[in-house]
Design an enzyme around this catalytic site. Structure first.
Site, PDB file in Angstrom:
ATOM      1  NE  ARG A 173      -0.846  -0.140   4.498  1.00 17.93           N
ATOM      2  CZ  ARG A 173      -1.275   0.929   5.115  1.00 17.93           C
ATOM      3  NH1 ARG A 173      -2.456   1.438   4.818  1.00 17.93           N
ATOM      4  NH2 ARG A 173      -0.551   1.525   6.029  1.00 17.93           N
ATOM      5  NE  ARG A 177      -1.627   9.306   8.022  1.00 18.59           N
ATOM      6  CZ  ARG A 177      -0.592   9.531   8.795  1.00 18.59           C
ATOM      7  NH1 ARG A 177      -0.269  10.767   9.129  1.00 18.59           N
ATOM      8  NH2 ARG A 177       0.118   8.532   9.265  1.00 18.59           N
ATOM      9  NE  ARG A 256      15.963  -2.565   0.476  1.00 14.79           N
ATOM     10  CZ  ARG A 256      15.603  -1.449   1.097  1.00 14.79           C
ATOM     11  NH1 ARG A 256      16.348  -0.362   1.021  1.00 14.79           N
ATOM     12  NH2 ARG A 256      14.497  -1.394   1.799  1.00 14.79           N
ATOM     13  NE  ARG A 287      15.920   6.984   6.045  1.00 12.76           N
ATOM     14  CZ  ARG A 287      15.119   6.312   6.851  1.00 12.76           C
ATOM     15  NH1 ARG A 287      13.952   6.818   7.191  1.00 12.76           N
ATOM     16  NH2 ARG A 287      15.464   5.129   7.321  1.00 12.76           N
ATOM     17  CD  GLU A 311      18.909   5.582   6.077  1.00 12.21           C
ATOM     18  OE1 GLU A 311      18.758   6.114   7.197  1.00 12.21           O
ATOM     19  OE2 GLU A 311      18.024   4.909   5.531  1.00 12.21           O
ATOM     20  CE1 TYR A 359      12.959  -2.537   9.903  1.00 12.98           C
ATOM     21  CE2 TYR A 359      10.615  -2.484  10.381  1.00 12.98           C
ATOM     22  CZ  TYR A 359      11.873  -1.928  10.500  1.00 12.98           C
ATOM     23  OH  TYR A 359      12.046  -0.784  11.222  1.00 12.98           O
ATOM     24  CG  ASP A 361       8.743  -0.981  13.400  1.00 11.66           C
ATOM     25  OD1 ASP A 361       9.820  -0.471  13.043  1.00 11.66           O
ATOM     26  OD2 ASP A 361       7.649  -0.726  12.847  1.00 11.66           O
TER      27      ASP A 361
HETATM   28  P1  FDA Z   1      19.203  -6.847  16.577  1.00 13.21           P
HETATM   29  O1  FDA Z   1      19.792  -6.857  15.223  1.00 13.21           O
HETATM   30  O2  FDA Z   1      18.994  -5.556  17.242  1.00 13.21           O
HETATM   31  O3  FDA Z   1      20.137  -7.724  17.541  1.00 13.21           O
HETATM   32  C1  FDA Z   1      20.749  -8.922  17.119  1.00 13.21           C
HETATM   33  C2  FDA Z   1      22.102  -9.007  17.801  1.00 13.21           C
HETATM   34  O4  FDA Z   1      22.663 -10.308  17.547  1.00 13.21           O
HETATM   35  C3  FDA Z   1      23.109  -7.995  17.293  1.00 13.21           C
HETATM   36  O5  FDA Z   1      23.570  -7.205  18.360  1.00 13.21           O
HETATM   37  C4  FDA Z   1      24.215  -8.847  16.690  1.00 13.21           C
HETATM   38  O6  FDA Z   1      25.512  -8.304  16.885  1.00 13.21           O
HETATM   39  C5  FDA Z   1      24.051 -10.150  17.453  1.00 13.21           C
HETATM   40  N1  FDA Z   1      24.627 -11.311  16.745  1.00 13.21           N
HETATM   41  C6  FDA Z   1      24.409 -11.673  15.458  1.00 13.21           C
HETATM   42  N2  FDA Z   1      25.147 -12.769  15.159  1.00 13.21           N
HETATM   43  C7  FDA Z   1      25.847 -13.098  16.285  1.00 13.21           C
HETATM   44  C8  FDA Z   1      26.785 -14.102  16.595  1.00 13.21           C
HETATM   45  N3  FDA Z   1      27.201 -14.995  15.686  1.00 13.21           N
HETATM   46  N4  FDA Z   1      27.299 -14.159  17.838  1.00 13.21           N
HETATM   47  C9  FDA Z   1      26.940 -13.239  18.769  1.00 13.21           C
HETATM   48  N5  FDA Z   1      26.050 -12.244  18.524  1.00 13.21           N
HETATM   49  C10 FDA Z   1      25.513 -12.177  17.292  1.00 13.21           C
HETATM   50  N6  FDA Z   1      12.375  -0.128  14.833  1.00 13.21           N
HETATM   51  C11 FDA Z   1      11.481   0.751  15.345  1.00 13.21           C
HETATM   52  O7  FDA Z   1      10.612   0.353  16.124  1.00 13.21           O
HETATM   53  N7  FDA Z   1      11.559   2.080  15.016  1.00 13.21           N
HETATM   54  C12 FDA Z   1      12.504   2.568  14.178  1.00 13.21           C
HETATM   55  O8  FDA Z   1      12.533   3.770  13.903  1.00 13.21           O
HETATM   56  C13 FDA Z   1      13.444   1.655  13.636  1.00 13.21           C
HETATM   57  N8  FDA Z   1      14.408   2.090  12.790  1.00 13.21           N
HETATM   58  C14 FDA Z   1      15.252   1.189  12.196  1.00 13.21           C
HETATM   59  C15 FDA Z   1      16.187   1.654  11.273  1.00 13.21           C
HETATM   60  C16 FDA Z   1      17.009   0.731  10.640  1.00 13.21           C
HETATM   61  C17 FDA Z   1      18.010   1.230   9.644  1.00 13.21           C
HETATM   62  C18 FDA Z   1      16.896  -0.646  10.912  1.00 13.21           C
HETATM   63  C19 FDA Z   1      17.726  -1.646  10.190  1.00 13.21           C
HETATM   64  C20 FDA Z   1      15.987  -1.100  11.858  1.00 13.21           C
HETATM   65  C21 FDA Z   1      15.161  -0.177  12.505  1.00 13.21           C
HETATM   66  N9  FDA Z   1      14.243  -0.598  13.449  1.00 13.21           N
HETATM   67  C22 FDA Z   1      13.355   0.295  13.982  1.00 13.21           C
HETATM   68  C23 FDA Z   1      14.155  -2.026  13.837  1.00 13.21           C
HETATM   69  C24 FDA Z   1      14.978  -2.380  15.076  1.00 13.21           C
HETATM   70  O9  FDA Z   1      16.345  -2.154  14.823  1.00 13.21           O
HETATM   71  C25 FDA Z   1      14.694  -3.858  15.395  1.00 13.21           C
HETATM   72  O10 FDA Z   1      13.374  -3.969  15.828  1.00 13.21           O
HETATM   73  C26 FDA Z   1      15.564  -4.418  16.475  1.00 13.21           C
HETATM   74  O11 FDA Z   1      16.903  -4.275  16.127  1.00 13.21           O
HETATM   75  C27 FDA Z   1      15.216  -5.889  16.635  1.00 13.21           C
HETATM   76  O12 FDA Z   1      15.979  -6.444  17.654  1.00 13.21           O
HETATM   77  P2  FDA Z   1      16.633  -7.880  17.506  1.00 13.21           P
HETATM   78  O13 FDA Z   1      17.073  -8.245  18.863  1.00 13.21           O
HETATM   79  O14 FDA Z   1      15.713  -8.800  16.801  1.00 13.21           O
HETATM   80  O15 FDA Z   1      17.867  -7.682  16.491  1.00 13.21           O
END
Ligand code: FDA
Length: 385
Positions: A173, A177, A256, A287, A311, A359, A361
């Site tokens: 979508r 608004r 990506r 941005r 970015e 993905y 949040d």
């Molecule tokens: P996350 O990636 O945070 O943590 C995973 C961890 O595992 C990392 O620290 C990594 O180092 C570790 N790891 C991986 N492999 C490993 C290994 N082999 N050994 C040890 N450690 C390891 N959300 C939102 O609500 N509002 C927002 O504005 C945004 N904005 C945003 C911008 C961008 C650019 C991105 C990419 C994402 C967001 N998000 C977001 C999403 C947000 O980042 C996401 O919800 C959280 O990171 C999810 O948390 P996780 O614990 O799942 O993963």
């Protein structure tokens, strides 16, 4: 140790906190990075003290009452309301598409009903169900003029691919608004952690039953908390990339990534807002974030300096930070194969955005960790400890 958590992002830390606090079990959390918090990590930029989100701007928002109640145990939130603007053809327009965007773009004074008719008429050029690619899908949703101005070049920059070569499913979508409301999120609650993400995250891990070991990679067999040593011996929550866990046996999942270019500028205010998108192809970045505007309430930020971050978006290669799943049909088939392998992995629970190739949040990562804790872990770990 009663539980090993691989990854100290919101998913891993929510699980660790619940198990340590409610079940009174010992949890070790490892992360291969040198800081906790996963992608939500933030830090003070050294020259200015301005809080910078190292892995891209993070805005907290949720409509889930249990998640809101849970996160408020660790932090308060400011009353920040997220708004986004976009630069197109040397003019600034508000997003998401709203009456202001439409009237500014068409040099008109439509009310809701006539704006709705205008967009419906422009979108009638194509039918959504018949769209063969992203361009056709977007035109069928918002019409050609808005698509060409605001979506075409921006999407091409995000994907390094012409929208006519991207699958229609990439967008479901494009909200319009028919009011002047340009709040970016529709959620019941939003705000930023008052004293920053890292303070919030550290409070989640601050429990005598939780030990955090940084710069520790689960696949590094030279350190004791590795996959070969521990799988089958202790329950494991794995929040790293699922394809890496299985040594890419079913192929690599596509992501990506983003490149960030951070700069301190000698001005108190560069763009007057947190996020400015650049819709046109002449500008190579998608941005610019200006971090001081996330916390207008802070009075200790310098008035003569500011921090901006440009970015850039591209396909990830092995070794890059995976940010957004590409999700091609091949990716989805691979993911299903990995999920099957995951089910057979005794005592290992896959979660978080990397462990499930989705993905998420922050509120979704926290919500899904809370439900994994209640529905799977609590029964598996028992309460007899
Ligand atoms: P996350 O990636 O945070 O943590 C995973 C961890 O595992 C990392 O620290 C990594 O180092 C570790 N790891 C991986 N492999 C490993 C290994 N082999 N050994 C040890 N450690 C390891 N959300 C939102 O609500 N509002 C927002 O504005 C945004 N904005 C945003 C911008 C961008 C650019 C991105 C990419 C994402 C967001 N998000 C977001 C999403 C947000 O980042 C996401 O919800 C959280 O990171 C999810 O948390 P996780 O614990 O799942 O993963």
């Amino acid at each position: 140790m009663d539980l090993l958590v691989v990854g100290s992002g919101f998913f891993g830390l929510t699980i660790a906190e619940r198990v340590a606090n409610e079940l009174d079990l010992k949890v070790v959390v490892i992360d291969r990075r040198d800081h906790i918090g996963g992608n939500a990590y933030s830090e003070a930029e050294p020259e200015t003290g301005i809080e910078v989100h190292r892995y891209g701007a993070h805005l907290f928002h949720t409509s889930n009452p249990s998640v809101w109640e849970y996160v408020n145990r660790f932090t308060t939130f400011t009353n920040y309301v997220h708004k986004v603007y976009t630069n197109h053809g040397g003019e600034i327009f508000p997003l998401p598409f709203n009456l202001h965007t439409i009237n500014q773009f068409f040099r008109s004074a439509h009310g809701p009903a006539s704006a709705r008719e205008l967009i419906a008429e422009q979108a009638s050029e194509l039918t959504p169900g018949e769209a063969a690619n992203l361009e056709e899908k977007a035109i069928s949703l918002i019409g050609r003029p808005l698509y060409e101005a605001f979506v075409r070049d921006y999407t091409a920059k995000q994907w390094q691919t012409d929208p006519t070569e991207l699958p229609a499913e990439v967008i479901s979508r494009l909200p319009v608004r028919y009011t002047y409301d340009n709040r970016y999120f529709n959620d019941t609650w939003e705000g930023l952690p008052t004293d920053g993400y890292t303070a919030w995250i550290e409070r989640m891990a601050d429990h005598p039953n939780i030990e955090v070991r940084l710069s520790t990679d689960f696949f590094d067999e030279s350190q004791p908390l590795n996959k070969a040593a521990l799988v089958g011996r202790v329950p494991i929550i794995y929040t790293g990339p699922i394809d890496r866990y299985f040594d890419f046996a079913e192929g690599e999942l596509g992501w990506r990534t983003l490149d960030f270019e951070q700069e301190v500028l000698p001005t108190g205010d560069y763009q007057g807002t947190t996020v400015m998108n650049y819709a046109d192809s002449e500008v190579p970045y998608t941005r610019i974030h200006e971090f001081r505007h996330f916390h207008p309430e802070r009075d200790d930020y310098p008035t003569d300096k500011t921090v901006i971050m440009r970015e850039f978006s591209r396909f990830a290669e092995r070794g890059d930070e995976p940010y957004y799943p590409v999700n091609t049909p091949e990716d989805r088939a691979r993911l299903l194969a990995y999920r099957e392998l995951g089910k057979a992995e005794e005592g290992v629970f896959f979660g978080g955005r990397l462990g499930t190739y989705q993905y998420l949040d922050m509120h979704m990562a926290i919500g899904s960790a809370l439900s994994m804790y209640e529905n799977k872990l609590k029964p598996a770990l028992g309460t007899d400890a």
